[in-house]
Design a protein around this motif. Structure first.
Motif, PDB file in Angstrom:
ATOM      1  N   GLY A  90       0.806  -1.207   0.000  1.00  0.00           N
ATOM      2  CA  GLY A  90       0.000   0.000   0.000  1.00  0.00           C
ATOM      3  C   GLY A  90       0.840   1.258   0.000  1.00  0.00           C
ATOM      4  O   GLY A  90       2.059   1.229  -0.218  1.00  0.00           O
ATOM      5  N   ASN A  91       0.172   2.370   0.281  1.00  0.00           N
ATOM      6  CA  ASN A  91       0.847   3.669   0.248  1.00  0.00           C
ATOM      7  C   ASN A  91       0.685   4.461   1.543  1.00  0.00           C
ATOM      8  O   ASN A  91       1.078   5.618   1.618  1.00  0.00           O
ATOM      9  CB  ASN A  91       0.285   4.510  -0.918  1.00  0.00           C
ATOM     10  N   GLY A  92       0.095   3.850   2.554  1.00  0.00           N
ATOM     11  CA  GLY A  92      -0.153   4.556   3.799  1.00  0.00           C
ATOM     12  C   GLY A  92       0.998   4.476   4.783  1.00  0.00           C
ATOM     13  O   GLY A  92       2.121   4.095   4.432  1.00  0.00           O
ATOM     14  N   ALA A  93       0.700   4.787   6.032  1.00  0.00           N
ATOM     15  CA  ALA A  93       1.730   4.838   7.071  1.00  0.00           C
ATOM     16  C   ALA A  93       2.370   3.479   7.330  1.00  0.00           C
ATOM     17  O   ALA A  93       3.515   3.405   7.772  1.00  0.00           O
ATOM     18  CB  ALA A  93       1.124   5.382   8.362  1.00  0.00           C
ATOM     19  N   MET A  94       1.636   2.390   7.058  1.00  0.00           N
ATOM     20  CA  MET A  94       2.161   1.048   7.324  1.00  0.00           C
ATOM     21  C   MET A  94       3.001   0.510   6.174  1.00  0.00           C
ATOM     22  O   MET A  94       3.696  -0.501   6.337  1.00  0.00           O
ATOM     23  CB  MET A  94       1.002   0.078   7.581  1.00  0.00           C
ATOM     24  N   ALA A  95       2.948   1.148   5.035  1.00  0.00           N
ATOM     25  CA  ALA A  95       3.622   0.624   3.849  1.00  0.00           C
ATOM     26  C   ALA A  95       5.121   0.433   4.103  1.00  0.00           C
ATOM     27  O   ALA A  95       5.797   1.341   4.578  1.00  0.00           O
ATOM     28  CB  ALA A  95       3.415   1.564   2.668  1.00  0.00           C
ATOM     29  N   GLY A  96       5.595  -0.769   3.780  1.00  0.00           N
ATOM     30  CA  GLY A  96       7.016  -1.057   3.911  1.00  0.00           C
ATOM     31  C   GLY A  96       7.440  -1.591   5.259  1.00  0.00           C
ATOM     32  O   GLY A  96       8.562  -2.114   5.389  1.00  0.00           O
ATOM     33  N   HIS A  97       6.587  -1.480   6.263  1.00  0.00           N
ATOM     34  CA  HIS A  97       6.958  -1.996   7.580  1.00  0.00           C
ATOM     35  C   HIS A  97       6.894  -3.526   7.593  1.00  0.00           C
ATOM     36  O   HIS A  97       5.951  -4.127   7.060  1.00  0.00           O
ATOM     37  CB  HIS A  97       6.026  -1.456   8.664  1.00  0.00           C
ATOM     38  N   ALA A  98       7.891  -4.165   8.195  1.00  0.00           N
ATOM     39  CA  ALA A  98       7.879  -5.611   8.395  1.00  0.00           C
ATOM     40  C   ALA A  98       7.127  -5.925   9.681  1.00  0.00           C
ATOM     41  O   ALA A  98       7.297  -5.234  10.700  1.00  0.00           O
ATOM     42  CB  ALA A  98       9.305  -6.147   8.480  1.00  0.00           C
ATOM     43  N   VAL A  99       6.313  -6.967   9.654  1.00  0.00           N
ATOM     44  CA  VAL A  99       5.524  -7.345  10.831  1.00  0.00           C
ATOM     45  C   VAL A  99       6.435  -7.583  12.033  1.00  0.00           C
ATOM     46  O   VAL A  99       6.152  -7.125  13.154  1.00  0.00           O
ATOM     47  CB  VAL A  99       4.678  -8.596  10.533  1.00  0.00           C
ATOM     48  N   GLY A 100       7.541  -8.290  11.810  1.00  0.00           N
ATOM     49  CA  GLY A 100       8.456  -8.577  12.916  1.00  0.00           C
ATOM     50  C   GLY A 100       9.030  -7.325  13.547  1.00  0.00           C
ATOM     51  O   GLY A 100       9.239  -7.272  14.775  1.00  0.00           O
ATOM     52  N   ASN A 101       9.297  -6.309  12.743  1.00  0.00           N
ATOM     53  CA  ASN A 101       9.805  -5.047  13.293  1.00  0.00           C
ATOM     54  C   ASN A 101       8.795  -4.415  14.243  1.00  0.00           C
ATOM     55  O   ASN A 101       9.142  -3.905  15.310  1.00  0.00           O
ATOM     56  CB  ASN A 101      10.111  -4.071  12.158  1.00  0.00           C
ATOM     57  N   LEU A 102       7.510  -4.447  13.845  1.00  0.00           N
ATOM     58  CA  LEU A 102       6.463  -3.845  14.671  1.00  0.00           C
ATOM     59  C   LEU A 102       6.244  -4.643  15.953  1.00  0.00           C
ATOM     60  O   LEU A 102       6.018  -4.067  17.019  1.00  0.00           O
ATOM     61  CB  LEU A 102       5.170  -3.747  13.869  1.00  0.00           C
ATOM     62  N   ILE A 103       6.311  -5.966  15.845  1.00  0.00           N
ATOM     63  CA  ILE A 103       6.171  -6.798  17.047  1.00  0.00           C
ATOM     64  C   ILE A 103       7.290  -6.488  18.035  1.00  0.00           C
ATOM     65  O   ILE A 103       7.048  -6.298  19.236  1.00  0.00           O
ATOM     66  CB  ILE A 103       6.176  -8.289  16.677  1.00  0.00           C
ATOM     67  N   LEU A 104       8.515  -6.415  17.538  1.00  0.00           N
ATOM     68  CA  LEU A 104       9.650  -6.127  18.429  1.00  0.00           C
ATOM     69  C   LEU A 104       9.542  -4.733  19.019  1.00  0.00           C
ATOM     70  O   LEU A 104       9.846  -4.524  20.202  1.00  0.00           O
ATOM     71  CB  LEU A 104      10.963  -6.282  17.664  1.00  0.00           C
ATOM     72  N   ALA A 105       9.101  -3.764  18.218  1.00  0.00           N
ATOM     73  CA  ALA A 105       8.958  -2.399  18.723  1.00  0.00           C
ATOM     74  C   ALA A 105       7.925  -2.343  19.843  1.00  0.00           C
ATOM     75  O   ALA A 105       8.146  -1.723  20.889  1.00  0.00           O
ATOM     76  CB  ALA A 105       8.574  -1.455  17.590  1.00  0.00           C
ATOM     77  N   GLY A 106       6.789  -2.999  19.630  1.00  0.00           N
ATOM     78  CA  GLY A 106       5.746  -2.993  20.648  1.00  0.00           C
ATOM     79  C   GLY A 106       6.157  -3.721  21.912  1.00  0.00           C
ATOM     80  O   GLY A 106       5.930  -3.239  23.031  1.00  0.00           O
ATOM     81  N   LEU A 107       6.772  -4.896  21.753  1.00  0.00           N
ATOM     82  CA  LEU A 107       7.216  -5.652  22.926  1.00  0.00           C
ATOM     83  C   LEU A 107       8.311  -4.918  23.694  1.00  0.00           C
ATOM     84  O   LEU A 107       8.331  -4.946  24.931  1.00  0.00           O
ATOM     85  CB  LEU A 107       7.721  -7.031  22.486  1.00  0.00           C
ATOM     86  N   ALA A 108       9.233  -4.280  22.976  1.00  0.00           N
ATOM     87  CA  ALA A 108      10.311  -3.546  23.651  1.00  0.00           C
ATOM     88  C   ALA A 108       9.734  -2.410  24.493  1.00  0.00           C
ATOM     89  O   ALA A 108      10.219  -2.143  25.606  1.00  0.00           O
ATOM     90  CB  ALA A 108      11.301  -3.001  22.625  1.00  0.00           C
ATOM     91  N   GLU A 109       8.696  -1.744  23.983  1.00  0.00           N
ATOM     92  CA  GLU A 109       8.057  -0.694  24.779  1.00  0.00           C
ATOM     93  C   GLU A 109       7.299  -1.289  25.963  1.00  0.00           C
ATOM     94  O   GLU A 109       7.338  -0.768  27.079  1.00  0.00           O
ATOM     95  CB  GLU A 109       7.107   0.125  23.910  1.00  0.00           C
ATOM     96  N   GLU A 110       6.612  -2.394  25.719  1.00  0.00           N
ATOM     97  CA  GLU A 110       5.803  -3.013  26.776  1.00  0.00           C
ATOM     98  C   GLU A 110       6.669  -3.590  27.886  1.00  0.00           C
ATOM     99  O   GLU A 110       6.354  -3.448  29.080  1.00  0.00           O
ATOM    100  CB  GLU A 110       4.935  -4.121  26.165  1.00  0.00           C
ATOM    101  N   LEU A 111       7.774  -4.237  27.509  1.00  0.00           N
ATOM    102  CA  LEU A 111       8.638  -4.908  28.486  1.00  0.00           C
ATOM    103  C   LEU A 111       9.767  -4.010  28.979  1.00  0.00           C
ATOM    104  O   LEU A 111      10.423  -4.327  29.977  1.00  0.00           O
ATOM    105  CB  LEU A 111       9.228  -6.178  27.870  1.00  0.00           C
ATOM    106  N   GLY A 112      10.023  -2.932  28.253  1.00  0.00           N
ATOM    107  CA  GLY A 112      11.075  -2.002  28.671  1.00  0.00           C
ATOM    108  C   GLY A 112      12.468  -2.459  28.342  1.00  0.00           C
ATOM    109  O   GLY A 112      13.444  -1.886  28.841  1.00  0.00           O
ATOM    110  N   ASP A 113      12.608  -3.464  27.456  1.00  0.00           N
ATOM    111  CA  ASP A 113      13.938  -3.994  27.171  1.00  0.00           C
ATOM    112  C   ASP A 113      13.893  -4.781  25.865  1.00  0.00           C
ATOM    113  O   ASP A 113      13.047  -5.681  25.713  1.00  0.00           O
ATOM    114  CB  ASP A 113      14.405  -4.902  28.317  1.00  0.00           C
ATOM    115  N   MET A 114      14.779  -4.455  24.927  1.00  0.00           N
ATOM    116  CA  MET A 114      14.787  -5.159  23.644  1.00  0.00           C
ATOM    117  C   MET A 114      15.179  -6.618  23.794  1.00  0.00           C
ATOM    118  O   MET A 114      14.646  -7.488  23.087  1.00  0.00           O
ATOM    119  CB  MET A 114      15.715  -4.455  22.655  1.00  0.00           C
ATOM    120  N   GLN A 115      16.118  -6.933  24.697  1.00  0.00           N
ATOM    121  CA  GLN A 115      16.509  -8.326  24.853  1.00  0.00           C
ATOM    122  C   GLN A 115      15.338  -9.179  25.332  1.00  0.00           C
ATOM    123  O   GLN A 115      15.133 -10.296  24.863  1.00  0.00           O
ATOM    124  CB  GLN A 115      17.687  -8.455  25.824  1.00  0.00           C
TER     125      GLN A 115
END
Length: 326
Positions: A90-115
């Motif tokens: 698509g052409n919107g805000a989500m275009a080009g984002h990988a699902v795994g990147n978004l999962i890691l971004a959300g979990l890192a914020e939720e858990l407070g730690d990327m590891q």
């Protein structure tokens, strides 16, 4: 030291991107009892770059790719692998984002730690190994580049992984910003606990060399009892190492980490150098205390075209052979 292969060896693989993906597949093919991926965190392009800038986080793309290489081979694991790698269109805000990147971004914020985020996805996907960021903060690559001025002797600074990887000039040297960052404790522990450590293949200045600019990593590589193998690229990368010979890759490696000593440089023998060139390569490798190995590690040709990727099964067999060697 000769390794006894009665016990499944521990592999720790340093790198990023597609090169690390292939090495992790080779570690799996080698029957490694434990696999650790120590991953560069300097990416600033695409989905990773957007998340890095918007959320001030470690770029997740190379971490996601390593996770996908380690998912279990069950139907569920294969689904996780493809889902982590899936990109929105698509052409919107989500275009080009990988699902795994978004999962890691959300979990890192939720858990407070990327590891913790990486370990959680690894558990969900039945991972056969662990993915570890080399540093706990995003890094920036800055390069000295020749050929961007009318006078070829003039060096200009180019900043950012994408800019370095795509520069039309010749990269002479790279450095990290911040300078001499601390490595994650988990990365150091993984190197120290390994039976075999691999470095590369991959984009030399943006995926391989950055690991050598983290002092804790160099110290761990020199202190570990593991065999340390540098896997050389099958062909120069377009852009940053265009026109580089295999010998030049080794010299650049040594220039950026003159105090580092490794055991082997591994080059492909199928489309390999002449005997005279091999003599020069052995001499270059000895400059960092290493032996030079020439082996068949290239994927078989497809449709008559020579592959530029390592064959995981061939690479696994060679790495196990080197591990047995005293």
């Amino acid at each position: 030291m000769t390794y006894n292969l009665e016990n499944a060896p521990v592999f720790t693989c340093l790198g990023g991107g597609h090169g690390l993906y292939q090495t992790l597949r080779a570690a799996r093919a080698a029957g490694a009892g434990d696999i650790n991926a120590v991953v560069t965190v300097a990416d600033d392009g695409g989905s990773s770059g957007r998340l890095r800038r918007e959320l001030s986080m470690i770029p997740p793309g190379d971490l996601r790719m390593a996770l996908s290489a380690l998912t279990e081979d069950s139907d569920e694991g294969v689904l996780w692998r493809s889902t982590l790698q899936h990109r929105f269109g698509g052409n919107g805000a989500m275009a080009g984002h990988a699902v795994g990147n978004l999962i890691l971004a959300g979990l890192a914020e939720e858990l407070g730690d990327m590891q913790l985020a990486l370990d959680t996805v690894a558990r969900w996907s039945g991972s056969v190994g662990r993915v570890i960021p080399v540093c706990q903060q995003p890094l920036e690559i800055e390069a000295d580049v020749a050929g961007l001025d009318d006078d070829p002797r003039v060096l200009r600074s180019v900043r950012g992984q994408v800019a370095v990887a795509t520069t039309p000039g010749a990269v002479r040297r790279v450095r990290l910003l911040p300078t001499a960052p601390d490595a994650t404790p988990q990365a150091v522990e993984a190197i120290m606990a390994a039976d075999l450590v691999t470095i590369g293949p991959g984009s030399w200045f943006s995926s391989v060399i950055p690991h050598l600019l983290v002092p804790d990593i160099v110290q761990a590589l020199n202190a570990t009892e593991a065999k340390v193998v540098v896997i050389l690229n099958l062909s120069p990368e377009a852009g940053e190492t265009h026109g580089f010979s295999t010998e030049r890759h080794i010299h650049v490696f040594g220039q950026h980490a003159p105090e580092l000593r490794v055991d082997y440089f591994l080059a492909d023998s199928v489309k390999g150098p002449t005997e005279g060139e091999r003599t020069h390569l052995r001499r270059a490798a000895s400059g960092v205390g290493a032996a030079m190995e020439f082996r068949d590690v290239r994927e078989a040709p497809r449709s008559g075209e020579v592959s530029t990727r390592h064959d995981p099964a061939k690479l696994a067999a060679v790495l196990l052979d080197l591990l047995r060697t005293s």
